[in-house]
Every structure is written in C-alpha cells, then in structure tokens.
Design an enzyme around this catalytic site. Structure first.
Site, PDB file in Angstrom:
ATOM      1  N   PHE A   9      25.847  36.780  31.808  1.00  0.00           N
ATOM      2  CA  PHE A   9      27.174  37.065  32.347  1.00  0.00           C
ATOM      3  C   PHE A   9      27.226  36.791  33.844  1.00  0.00           C
ATOM      4  O   PHE A   9      26.346  37.216  34.602  1.00  0.00           O
ATOM      5  CB  PHE A   9      27.536  38.547  32.144  1.00  0.00           C
ATOM      6  CG  PHE A   9      27.975  38.906  30.765  1.00  0.00           C
ATOM      7  CD1 PHE A   9      29.276  38.671  30.344  1.00  0.00           C
ATOM      8  CD2 PHE A   9      27.090  39.504  29.869  1.00  0.00           C
ATOM      9  CE1 PHE A   9      29.694  39.026  29.064  1.00  0.00           C
ATOM     10  CE2 PHE A   9      27.492  39.865  28.593  1.00  0.00           C
ATOM     11  CZ  PHE A   9      28.801  39.624  28.193  1.00  0.00           C
ATOM     12  N   ASP A  10      28.276  36.118  34.249  1.00  0.00           N
ATOM     13  CA  ASP A  10      28.677  36.106  35.647  1.00  0.00           C
ATOM     14  C   ASP A  10      29.188  37.514  35.974  1.00  0.00           C
ATOM     15  O   ASP A  10      29.436  38.318  35.066  1.00  0.00           O
ATOM     16  CB  ASP A  10      29.787  35.057  35.827  1.00  0.00           C
ATOM     17  CG  ASP A  10      30.381  35.040  37.210  1.00  0.00           C
ATOM     18  OD1 ASP A  10      29.626  35.034  38.193  1.00  0.00           O
ATOM     19  OD2 ASP A  10      31.618  35.054  37.309  1.00  0.00           O
ATOM     20  N   LEU A  11      29.378  37.809  37.260  1.00  0.00           N
ATOM     21  CA  LEU A  11      29.877  39.141  37.647  1.00  0.00           C
ATOM     22  C   LEU A  11      31.332  39.092  38.096  1.00  0.00           C
ATOM     23  O   LEU A  11      32.228  39.565  37.393  1.00  0.00           O
ATOM     24  CB  LEU A  11      28.990  39.726  38.748  1.00  0.00           C
ATOM     25  CG  LEU A  11      29.425  41.073  39.346  1.00  0.00           C
ATOM     26  CD1 LEU A  11      29.645  42.129  38.278  1.00  0.00           C
ATOM     27  CD2 LEU A  11      28.397  41.541  40.369  1.00  0.00           C
ATOM     28  N   ASP A  12      31.587  38.517  39.274  1.00  0.00           N
ATOM     29  CA  ASP A  12      32.942  38.508  39.829  1.00  0.00           C
ATOM     30  C   ASP A  12      33.885  37.692  38.948  1.00  0.00           C
ATOM     31  O   ASP A  12      33.632  36.518  38.663  1.00  0.00           O
ATOM     32  CB  ASP A  12      32.937  37.897  41.235  1.00  0.00           C
ATOM     33  CG  ASP A  12      32.101  38.708  42.212  1.00  0.00           C
ATOM     34  OD1 ASP A  12      32.024  39.932  42.049  1.00  0.00           O
ATOM     35  OD2 ASP A  12      31.518  38.105  43.135  1.00  0.00           O
TER      36      ASP A  12
END
Length: 218
Positions: A9-12
């Site tokens: 997963f990416d965060l932002d």
C-alpha cells in the site's frame, strides 16, 4: 482478478487523506524562503511524488534551494502537518479483513519511513502491517521504484506472482511496473482515473469499498 496474497500500500491518498498537512507544510516552506505560494492546483501536485522532485518541478528550484525547501517543509510537517490527516473511511476494516484472511500487508510510501510509522501508530493501524517501508530522510531512497524494491526485500517477498501494489498516482503504477508488479489505482485519492489508466493500472478502485471488493472478494 486473481487472489493476491501480498498487498503493498501507498500511504498518502491511498490509506489517508493527508492533503491538509502536506499543503500547509509546502506553504510554510514557501513563506520561509520568501517564495510566492503557488495556486491551489499547483500545490496539489505535491500530493504523491517525492518531495524534492516536486520542489524542483513545480517551483523550478535548483538543487541548493530544493534542499533548503525540504528542510523548511520539515520544520512544519513533523510537529503539525503530520497529524493534519484523516484515515479514509473503510480503510481500518479493509486492513483488518486482509489480515483475517491471512494476507501479507506491507506499506511502500515515498514519505520518510519514520513519518509513516508515526502516522500509523497515531491512527492505531501499525499492527495490520507486516512491514512499514518508506523513503529515507537524507533523500537517498525516494524514487517509488526503489521504495517498492526495498519494501519487497524488507518483507522477504521473493515470489511476485501473487503480489500487487495499491496507489493513487502514476508514480505508484510505474514504480510497481519497474519491480514486475501490477498496480491497482486508488481513484478516490489524489490521482485521476485517466492518469492511473495511462500509467498502466490493472484495475481502478473508485472507492475504498471497490478496493475491498478487488482485494478481498476475488
């Protein structure tokens, strides 16, 4: 869509709506350096790419001023901007369901790793991750492809056939491709369906509910 066993997963823009804190930090950096604060449309381009790249590309800064701008950004961000942030509704439930199903969940973000860890701890989400991996503070690892490679190594992932990346910007899709991974585009984040499709996303999630279906119901 095939059942994936490892999800990066990416965060932002993928797990949290971090725009207010990031944009306020960019405004602070501009004011600190006596630069004109760009219009909102330009500011929002800072959401997703590595920070130094954004200062260079969107504010046309040379390397020395880019270093100063990043330092000014980090005067505001760790104390205030980092928590001007909200988890997207449905994300905690998605992470819980993935872990309940025995999936391996890994974060791969261009945000400095220390900041990413603090954010996950703040929102009590850190326990869902097998590894939280991000950029380095000294900018030696910021490219998304490099971050993903680091995340795969840290998590001990050697077989890629059941691994997928989830992110909201073209950098996520292209970084995944450089590591031989497909990427699901999170359209509810900061990118657009057109941007993610052109970059090569294998599927699009318009909502977190769509993402849940793609990851948990396949």
């Amino acid at each position: 869509m095939q059942p994936y066993q490892t999800i990066l997963f990416d965060l932002d823009g993928t797990l949290t709506d971090s725009a207010p804190g990031i944009l306020n930090s960019v405004r602070h950096a501009c004011q600190k350096m006596a630069l004109e604060v760009p219009e909102e449309a330009i500011l929002r381009r800072f959401l997703g790419p590595p920070l130094p790249d954004s200062f260079r590309e969107y504010l046309h800064l040379q390397e020395e001023d880019t270093v100063r701008a990043v330092a000014a950004f980090r005067e505001y961000y760790p104390e205030r901007g980092i928590f001007e942030n909200e988890v997207y509704p449905g994300i905690p439930e998605l992470l819980a369901d993935l872990k309940r199903a025995g999936k391996r969940v890994v974060m791969a973000t261009s945000k400095p790793e220390d900041f990413a860890r603090r954010i996950m701890e703040h929102f009590s989400l850190e326990s869902y991750f097998d590894a939280i991996c991000g950029a380095t503070m000294d900018e030696t690892r910021t490219d998304k492809g490099e971050v993903i490679a680091y995340a795969l190594q840290t998590a001990g992932v050697t077989q890629l056939q059941d691994v997928v990346m989830v992110g909201d910007r073209e950098h996520d899709v292209k970084g995944a491709a450089r590591n031989g991974l497909p990427c699901i585009g999170a359209v509810y984040g900061y990118g657009s369906a057109d941007e993610l499709t052109k970059a090569g996303a294998v599927a699009l999630a318009n909502t977190v509910a769509d993402l849940h279906t793609l990851l948990c119901d396949s």
